[in-house]
Design a protein around this motif. Structure first.
Motif, PDB file in Angstrom:
ATOM      1  N   SER A  83      86.586  49.309  69.991  1.00 33.21           N
ATOM      2  CA  SER A  83      86.589  48.213  69.033  1.00 33.21           C
ATOM      3  C   SER A  83      86.529  48.744  67.604  1.00 33.21           C
ATOM      4  O   SER A  83      85.924  49.775  67.325  1.00 33.21           O
ATOM      5  CB  SER A  83      85.398  47.287  69.283  1.00 33.21           C
ATOM      6  OG  SER A  83      85.352  46.267  68.309  1.00 33.21           O
ATOM      7  N   THR A  84      87.160  48.024  66.706  1.00 31.18           N
ATOM      8  CA  THR A  84      87.134  48.396  65.284  1.00 31.18           C
ATOM      9  C   THR A  84      86.118  47.557  64.512  1.00 31.18           C
ATOM     10  O   THR A  84      85.994  47.698  63.309  1.00 31.18           O
ATOM     11  CB  THR A  84      88.528  48.200  64.654  1.00 31.18           C
ATOM     12  OG1 THR A  84      88.938  46.843  64.849  1.00 31.18           O
ATOM     13  CG2 THR A  84      89.532  49.143  65.286  1.00 31.18           C
ATOM     14  N   HIS A  85      85.395  46.653  65.213  1.00 36.78           N
ATOM     15  CA  HIS A  85      84.419  45.799  64.524  1.00 36.78           C
ATOM     16  C   HIS A  85      83.153  45.716  65.375  1.00 36.78           C
ATOM     17  O   HIS A  85      82.816  44.681  65.936  1.00 36.78           O
ATOM     18  CB  HIS A  85      84.992  44.406  64.257  1.00 36.78           C
ATOM     19  CG  HIS A  85      85.591  43.739  65.458  1.00 36.78           C
ATOM     20  ND1 HIS A  85      86.779  44.117  66.000  1.00 36.78           N
ATOM     21  CD2 HIS A  85      85.131  42.720  66.223  1.00 36.78           C
ATOM     22  CE1 HIS A  85      87.051  43.348  67.047  1.00 36.78           C
ATOM     23  NE2 HIS A  85      86.058  42.501  67.216  1.00 36.78           N
ATOM     24  N   LEU A  86      82.427  46.816  65.455  1.00 41.51           N
ATOM     25  CA  LEU A  86      81.243  46.890  66.304  1.00 41.51           C
ATOM     26  C   LEU A  86      80.089  46.020  65.817  1.00 41.51           C
ATOM     27  O   LEU A  86      79.140  45.804  66.556  1.00 41.51           O
ATOM     28  CB  LEU A  86      80.771  48.350  66.407  1.00 41.51           C
ATOM     29  CG  LEU A  86      81.588  49.244  67.341  1.00 41.51           C
ATOM     30  CD1 LEU A  86      81.022  50.653  67.350  1.00 41.51           C
ATOM     31  CD2 LEU A  86      81.621  48.691  68.747  1.00 41.51           C
ATOM     32  N   ASP A  87      80.157  45.523  64.581  1.00 45.75           N
ATOM     33  CA  ASP A  87      79.060  44.697  64.088  1.00 45.75           C
ATOM     34  C   ASP A  87      78.886  43.440  64.935  1.00 45.75           C
ATOM     35  O   ASP A  87      77.790  42.951  65.134  1.00 45.75           O
ATOM     36  CB  ASP A  87      79.310  44.306  62.628  1.00 45.75           C
ATOM     37  CG  ASP A  87      79.172  45.505  61.704  1.00 45.75           C
ATOM     38  OD1 ASP A  87      78.528  46.487  62.121  1.00 45.75           O
ATOM     39  OD2 ASP A  87      79.703  45.467  60.590  1.00 45.75           O
ATOM     40  N   ASP A  88      80.009  42.903  65.427  1.00 45.02           N
ATOM     41  CA  ASP A  88      79.955  41.717  66.285  1.00 45.02           C
ATOM     42  C   ASP A  88      79.840  42.182  67.737  1.00 45.02           C
ATOM     43  O   ASP A  88      80.697  41.921  68.562  1.00 45.02           O
ATOM     44  CB  ASP A  88      81.201  40.866  66.092  1.00 45.02           C
ATOM     45  CG  ASP A  88      81.112  39.528  66.814  1.00 45.02           C
ATOM     46  OD1 ASP A  88      82.163  38.917  67.020  1.00 45.02           O
ATOM     47  OD2 ASP A  88      79.999  39.122  67.189  1.00 45.02           O
ATOM     48  N   SER A  89      78.748  42.881  68.053  1.00 42.74           N
ATOM     49  CA  SER A  89      78.657  43.627  69.305  1.00 42.74           C
ATOM     50  C   SER A  89      78.492  42.751  70.544  1.00 42.74           C
ATOM     51  O   SER A  89      78.847  43.167  71.638  1.00 42.74           O
ATOM     52  CB  SER A  89      77.502  44.621  69.230  1.00 42.74           C
ATOM     53  OG  SER A  89      76.301  43.952  68.893  1.00 42.74           O
ATOM     54  N   LYS A  90      77.948  41.540  70.399  1.00 41.83           N
ATOM     55  CA  LYS A  90      77.656  40.740  71.580  1.00 41.83           C
ATOM     56  C   LYS A  90      78.897  40.321  72.348  1.00 41.83           C
ATOM     57  O   LYS A  90      78.797  39.898  73.497  1.00 41.83           O
ATOM     58  CB  LYS A  90      76.827  39.515  71.194  1.00 41.83           C
ATOM     59  CG  LYS A  90      75.381  39.854  70.846  1.00 41.83           C
ATOM     60  CD  LYS A  90      74.539  38.616  70.692  1.00 41.83           C
ATOM     61  CE  LYS A  90      73.081  38.992  70.412  1.00 41.83           C
ATOM     62  NZ  LYS A  90      72.223  37.803  70.260  1.00 41.83           N
ATOM     63  N   GLU A  91      80.054  40.411  71.741  1.00 38.59           N
ATOM     64  CA  GLU A  91      81.268  40.073  72.477  1.00 38.59           C
ATOM     65  C   GLU A  91      81.604  41.127  73.530  1.00 38.59           C
ATOM     66  O   GLU A  91      82.492  40.938  74.350  1.00 38.59           O
ATOM     67  CB  GLU A  91      82.458  39.941  71.519  1.00 38.59           C
ATOM     68  CG  GLU A  91      82.924  41.264  70.938  1.00 38.59           C
ATOM     69  CD  GLU A  91      84.169  41.105  70.074  1.00 38.59           C
ATOM     70  OE1 GLU A  91      85.089  41.904  70.259  1.00 38.59           O
ATOM     71  OE2 GLU A  91      84.206  40.193  69.241  1.00 38.59           O
ATOM     72  N   HIS A  92      80.872  42.236  73.521  1.00 33.17           N
ATOM     73  CA  HIS A  92      81.170  43.339  74.427  1.00 33.17           C
ATOM     74  C   HIS A  92      80.351  43.297  75.705  1.00 33.17           C
ATOM     75  O   HIS A  92      80.523  44.165  76.558  1.00 33.17           O
ATOM     76  CB  HIS A  92      80.938  44.681  73.724  1.00 33.17           C
ATOM     77  CG  HIS A  92      81.766  44.857  72.490  1.00 33.17           C
ATOM     78  ND1 HIS A  92      83.139  44.774  72.500  1.00 33.17           N
ATOM     79  CD2 HIS A  92      81.417  45.106  71.203  1.00 33.17           C
ATOM     80  CE1 HIS A  92      83.594  44.974  71.270  1.00 33.17           C
ATOM     81  NE2 HIS A  92      82.566  45.163  70.472  1.00 33.17           N
ATOM     82  N   TRP A  93      79.438  42.328  75.846  1.00 27.21           N
ATOM     83  CA  TRP A  93      78.693  42.269  77.098  1.00 27.21           C
ATOM     84  C   TRP A  93      78.464  40.833  77.526  1.00 27.21           C
ATOM     85  O   TRP A  93      78.576  39.887  76.751  1.00 27.21           O
ATOM     86  CB  TRP A  93      77.373  43.033  77.003  1.00 27.21           C
ATOM     87  CG  TRP A  93      76.341  42.523  76.048  1.00 27.21           C
ATOM     88  CD1 TRP A  93      75.535  41.434  76.210  1.00 27.21           C
ATOM     89  CD2 TRP A  93      75.981  43.095  74.787  1.00 27.21           C
ATOM     90  NE1 TRP A  93      74.693  41.291  75.143  1.00 27.21           N
ATOM     91  CE2 TRP A  93      74.933  42.304  74.257  1.00 27.21           C
ATOM     92  CE3 TRP A  93      76.415  44.213  74.075  1.00 27.21           C
ATOM     93  CZ2 TRP A  93      74.347  42.589  73.026  1.00 27.21           C
ATOM     94  CZ3 TRP A  93      75.823  44.498  72.866  1.00 27.21           C
ATOM     95  CH2 TRP A  93      74.818  43.696  72.354  1.00 27.21           C
ATOM     96  N   SER A  94      78.149  40.698  78.823  1.00 31.34           N
ATOM     97  CA  SER A  94      77.918  39.383  79.397  1.00 31.34           C
ATOM     98  C   SER A  94      76.913  39.522  80.532  1.00 31.34           C
ATOM     99  O   SER A  94      76.815  40.576  81.164  1.00 31.34           O
ATOM    100  CB  SER A  94      79.228  38.790  79.930  1.00 31.34           C
ATOM    101  OG  SER A  94      79.004  37.499  80.480  1.00 31.34           O
TER     102      SER A  94
END
Length: 214
Positions: A23-34
């Motif tokens: 990802s190029t936008h790790l600040d919005d990290s919660k989209e990477h887990w569920s």
């Protein structure tokens, strides 16, 4: 931690982002887990790769400078900030260097007393079995054993898997192919193969010389 280049387990949980390492936008990290919850148990899947990316190549950008490493640590720490009994790193034999790097990062983030074990997974293909046998080496990480996965529920195939199992040491679990495990909407505790439940019950215990779970 889903390190499958296809990101299959992440896909089942509806994660459609690129993955932490790509990802190029790790600040919005919660989209990477569920998360998925069974009764009082919670499983969090973190999408690390995806879209055909390779672990070693994906890590290169972060390892070039301290800022990249720090950013990666912050995202992993955020994903692991809740209490989890086990951390599973779903990696590949083809990315040993990347796996070791990621294991090191997790050691610096998780509990200092974190005990790491290696559990190999293969299918019933003879070439896959031989490749695995050639790649199991003595490392500083303890080997728990092997899973022979998605075995067709046919007596001759189960017998073949059991014969292959004797080539390995430690815990060897023969797990049948179960179609409904590939649909997260119909998944329930009753869907979990008993072989997986048996494996979960001994994963934290001393490793035996040989134990076959079928």
């Amino acid at each position: 931690m889903d390190l499958d280049p296809l990101g299959w387990s992440s896909y089942l949980l509806g994660i459609r982002g690129e993955g932490v390492l790509t990802s190029t936008h790790l600040d919005d990290s919660k989209e990477h887990w569920s998360d998925i919850t069974f009764e009082d148990r919670r499983l969090r899947v973190i999408k690390m790769l995806g879209n055909g990316q390779k672990l070693d190549l994906a890590l290169e950008d972060y390892l070039r400078n301290e800022a990249g490493i720090d950013q990666l640590k912050r995202v992993i720490a955020s994903a692991l900030k809740d209490s989890f009994q086990f951390i599973i790193i779903d990696s590949s034999l083809s990315s040993k260097n990347g796996t070791k790097t990621l294991e090191y990062l997790i050691r610096t983030i998780a509990k200092p007393s974190l005990h790491m074990r290696r559990l190999y997974v293969t299918d019933l293909n003879r070439i896959s079995i031989e490749t695995l046998l050639n790649n199991i080496v003595k490392e500083d990480v303890e080997n728990l054993g092997v899973i022979i996965n998605m075995v067709p529920p046919i007596p001759s195939h189960v017998e073949m898997a059991e014969s292959y199992a004797t080539m390995f040491k430690g815990v060897v679990s023969v797990i049948p192919f179960i179609e409904n495990l590939f649909n997260i909407e119909t998944l329930s505790p009753s869907s979990i193969p008993p072989q997986v439940m048996d494996l979960a019950g001994i994963v934290h215990k001393p490793v035996p010389d040989f134990l076959l779970i079928v």
